[in-house]
Design a protein around this motif. Structure first.
Motif, PDB file in Angstrom:
ATOM      1  N   ASN A 237      -1.690  -0.716   6.193  1.00 60.23           N
ATOM      2  CA  ASN A 237      -1.252   0.349   4.870  1.00 60.23           C
ATOM      3  C   ASN A 237       0.038  -0.380   4.478  1.00 60.23           C
ATOM      4  O   ASN A 237      -0.094  -0.717   3.111  1.00 60.23           O
ATOM      5  CB  ASN A 237      -0.842   1.526   5.618  1.00 60.23           C
ATOM      6  CG  ASN A 237      -0.691   2.475   4.510  1.00 60.23           C
ATOM      7  OD1 ASN A 237      -1.017   2.522   3.261  1.00 60.23           O
ATOM      8  ND2 ASN A 237       0.199   3.576   4.949  1.00 60.23           N
ATOM      9  N   LEU A 238       0.985  -0.486   5.114  1.00 59.57           N
ATOM     10  CA  LEU A 238       2.272  -0.988   4.363  1.00 59.57           C
ATOM     11  C   LEU A 238       2.305  -2.906   4.534  1.00 59.57           C
ATOM     12  O   LEU A 238       2.862  -3.020   3.825  1.00 59.57           O
ATOM     13  CB  LEU A 238       3.417  -0.490   5.348  1.00 59.57           C
ATOM     14  CG  LEU A 238       3.579   1.135   5.250  1.00 59.57           C
ATOM     15  CD1 LEU A 238       4.827   1.528   5.955  1.00 59.57           C
ATOM     16  CD2 LEU A 238       3.624   1.552   3.791  1.00 59.57           C
ATOM     17  N   SER A 248       2.371  -4.753   1.639  1.00 63.72           N
ATOM     18  CA  SER A 248       1.200  -4.365   0.542  1.00 63.72           C
ATOM     19  C   SER A 248       1.855  -3.932  -0.698  1.00 63.72           C
ATOM     20  O   SER A 248       3.399  -3.587  -0.728  1.00 63.72           O
ATOM     21  CB  SER A 248       0.290  -3.604   1.042  1.00 63.72           C
ATOM     22  OG  SER A 248       0.931  -2.425   1.476  1.00 63.72           O
ATOM     23  N   LYS A 250       1.905  -0.477  -1.043  1.00 63.25           N
ATOM     24  CA  LYS A 250       2.559   0.461  -0.582  1.00 63.25           C
ATOM     25  C   LYS A 250       3.672   0.337   0.515  1.00 63.25           C
ATOM     26  O   LYS A 250       4.818   1.111   0.142  1.00 63.25           O
ATOM     27  CB  LYS A 250       1.641   1.208   0.316  1.00 63.25           C
ATOM     28  CG  LYS A 250       0.377   1.976  -0.265  1.00 63.25           C
ATOM     29  CD  LYS A 250      -0.479   2.646   0.480  1.00 63.25           C
ATOM     30  CE  LYS A 250      -1.649   3.316  -0.313  1.00 63.25           C
ATOM     31  NZ  LYS A 250      -2.610   3.758   0.904  1.00 63.25           N
ATOM     32  N   VAL A 253       6.756  -0.342  -2.327  1.00 65.39           N
ATOM     33  CA  VAL A 253       7.152   0.898  -2.850  1.00 65.39           C
ATOM     34  C   VAL A 253       8.127   1.484  -1.935  1.00 65.39           C
ATOM     35  O   VAL A 253       9.237   1.987  -2.082  1.00 65.39           O
ATOM     36  CB  VAL A 253       6.095   1.752  -3.339  1.00 65.39           C
ATOM     37  CG1 VAL A 253       6.487   3.282  -3.806  1.00 65.39           C
ATOM     38  CG2 VAL A 253       5.523   1.092  -4.442  1.00 65.39           C
ATOM     39  N   LEU A 254       7.623   1.622  -0.536  1.00 65.77           N
ATOM     40  CA  LEU A 254       8.833   1.969   0.469  1.00 65.77           C
ATOM     41  C   LEU A 254       9.943   1.379   0.597  1.00 65.77           C
ATOM     42  O   LEU A 254      10.884   2.040   0.527  1.00 65.77           O
ATOM     43  CB  LEU A 254       7.986   2.012   1.818  1.00 65.77           C
ATOM     44  CG  LEU A 254       8.734   2.502   2.896  1.00 65.77           C
ATOM     45  CD1 LEU A 254       9.260   4.055   2.802  1.00 65.77           C
ATOM     46  CD2 LEU A 254       8.029   2.205   4.243  1.00 65.77           C
ATOM     47  N   SER A 318      -6.551  -1.280  -5.440  1.00 62.68           N
ATOM     48  CA  SER A 318      -5.520  -0.411  -5.632  1.00 62.68           C
ATOM     49  C   SER A 318      -4.921  -1.188  -7.144  1.00 62.68           C
ATOM     50  O   SER A 318      -3.746  -0.482  -7.773  1.00 62.68           O
ATOM     51  CB  SER A 318      -4.469  -0.733  -4.700  1.00 62.68           C
ATOM     52  OG  SER A 318      -3.953  -1.911  -4.669  1.00 62.68           O
TER      53      SER A 318
END
Length: 519
Positions: A237-238, A248, A250, A253-254, A318
């Motif tokens: 995910n990350l 990634s 995501k 962005v985190l 994505s």
């Protein structure tokens, strides 16, 4: 009334003239400054390694650095954001490769420099591969080397020494530095993410405190956020399973959101004044990939499947949305005549893509039903045709129609990619029949003449078929020598994706996931 002494009068006159001169010079400077900076916005420069900017910053392989989504957190009507990081660099090599100097030369008072180094500083100080390591710590130790990679004599300093140089030089230009500790790697031990608070994270903090600049403990913030999610939610995910260092979209962005959190917490950093109150984060910006062509591209039905149905599996979903507008039985001529192209054009946006493959039906009748043949070649010849209903149609060459699709796409800011038609299952002396003297050749010529990208799918698929052998390939064609089943379509889509990934100048290559597993 007393009269002033002549000497005093002269002194007063000279003082008055001096004041006028100083006032004039000050006003001139203020006006000059106002002219050049009245509409200028401060710029945020990010410097660092691949965890700040991965590759070319196009998300190739689904990997991103936090410097790319960071811009979406700021009011860009008031501040610019430029990502100057480069993968593979350390605090040392970002300088020695000449990457810092252009940033330094552009710095203006009120600009910002966000820096994060450390991931590559632990490498060898001197080797013939990367030679990017720095001395551990924040001291003034140095080591003289004859660099095995560059062949140059070099004095290597500590990690902290290099950070101090960036900070001090930025300050000297009136810019405002902000130091980040390196993001954590996706490594876990007993349910926790190891910190670097005894190495590069600690040293970054020590330098920031000593130099009196803002420090954001990104390593701690992100490690804590990862632990709240848990390893199962973070991996895939990350971060992706095959890479424990690079995030990634995501994950990037985190990291950017945590930097923003740190800026808001900072007491003396005016950069937070440029942050949006409620930012809408749309990262990465999803582009559309439109497919136009005939039945060998269209989704198909039953056993007959075009490669356009299988292609989305090879893209990072994505990043792009694939829209298949191909339709069976169409040629480059009829796709335009029937209004299919005119329906699509208004949907095109800047940065979208149009993959076009025609040719299988262009050799049909020009002036008889089905009225889908086009004139051969790429010239401007025309032929007037009277259709069954008595209407007149001016028929052009295959190349003319392709050029129109390309020009219309380019006018909308979209990126056209010309694809030669997949080969038919026709063999002679162990070789697959090519279209290199007809539609494959003309497709290439059109692309070259218009500046469009070109993929010789006809040749690439034919070569793969020959490697497999005629018997194996025959399983891909259930009814005829032109239309594939799902397995054949999947192979053709994979080959097309591989070809896209090889075009370095094509922005779509960054969205390709040749493994067929979209992120």
């Amino acid at each position: 009334m007393t009269q002033s002494h002549p000497i005093n009068k002269k002194i007063n006159e000279n003082a008055f003239e001096m004041i006028k001169l100083i006032s004039f010079l000050l006003m001139t400077c203020l006006l000059a400054f106002g002219k050049t900076n009245a509409n200028a916005k401060p710029t945020i420069y990010t410097i660092g390694d691949s965890t700040v900017k991965n590759g070319r910053g196009d998300g190739s392989g689904g990997l991103w650095g936090w410097g790319d989504p960071l811009v979406q957190f700021f009011d860009t009507s008031r501040v610019e954001v430029e990502n100057h990081a480069l993968g593979g660099t350390s605090s040392r090599t970002f300088r020695t490769k000449g990457l810092w100097q252009p940033v330094l030369e552009r710095l203006q008072p009120g600009d910002y420099v966000l820096m994060q180094f450390g991931h590559n500083d632990a490498g060898p100080i001197n080797d013939d591969f990367r030679a990017r390591g720095t001395i551990k710590g924040v001291g003034d130790e140095s080591e003289e080397i004859d660099n095995l990679l560059t062949g140059e004599h070099e004095v290597v300093h500590s990690y902290g020494w290099y950070l101090r140089q960036y900070i001090q030089e930025a300050k000297a230009k009136g810019a405002i530095p902000v130091v980040m500790s390196p993001i954590p790697r996706n490594s876990w031990k007993d349910g926790r993410v190891p910190r670097n608070d005894q190495s590069y994270g600690l040293w970054a903090k020590e330098v920031a405190l000593a130099e009196g600049v803002e420090f954001i403990n990104l390593n701690e913030k992100m490690a804590s956020a990862m632990e709240k999610l848990g390893e199962a939610q973070v991996t895939g995910n990350l971060f992706f399973e095959h890479d424990h260092t690079h995030t990634s979209a995501k994950g990037a962005v985190l990291a950017a959101a945590l930097i923003v959190e740190g800026l808001r917490e900072a007491e003396n950093c005016p950069l937070k004044d440029f942050l949006l109150e409620n930012p809408t984060i749309n990262f990465p910006e999803k582009k559309k990939v439109f497919l136009i062509g005939d039945s060998t591209v269209a989704g198909g039905s039953g056993e007959i499947v075009g490669w356009g149905r299988e292609l989305p599996a090879f893209f990072d979903s994505s990043r792009v949305e694939t829209i298949n507008k191909a339709r069976g039985g169409r040629s480059s001529r009829t796709f335009l005549y029937e209004g299919l192209w005119d329906e699509l054009v208004p949907q095109l946006g800047r940065g979208d893509f149009v993959l076009m493959q025609f040719g299988h039906n262009d050799g049909g009748n020009i002036d008889k039903a089905k009225y889908r043949g086009s004139l051969r070649g790429t010239g401007n010849e025309t032929q007037e045709v009277t259709r069954e209903d008595g209407s007149k149609e001016t028929v052009h060459t295959y190349g003319w129609y392709m050029k129109k699709y390309i020009a219309d796409a380019q006018a909308k800011g979209a990126i056209p990619i010309v694809v030669s038609m997949i080969p038919r299952n026709r063999w002679k002396d162990g070789k697959v029949e090519r279209a290199s003297d007809s539609y494959g050749k003309w497709a290439r010529e059109v692309a070259e003449q218009t500046g469009a990208f070109f993929i010789d799918l006809n040749e690439a698929v034919a070569a793969e078929y020959e490697a497999m052998g005629a018997e194996a390939v025959s399983a891909f064609f259930p009814d005829d020598h032109t239309h594939t089943n799902s397995a054949g379509a999947l192979l053709n889509a994979k080959i097309l994706a591989q070809q896209i990934a090889r075009i370095k100048e094509c922005p779509l290559r960054g969205a390709v996931s040749v493994s067929g597993q979209s992120h």
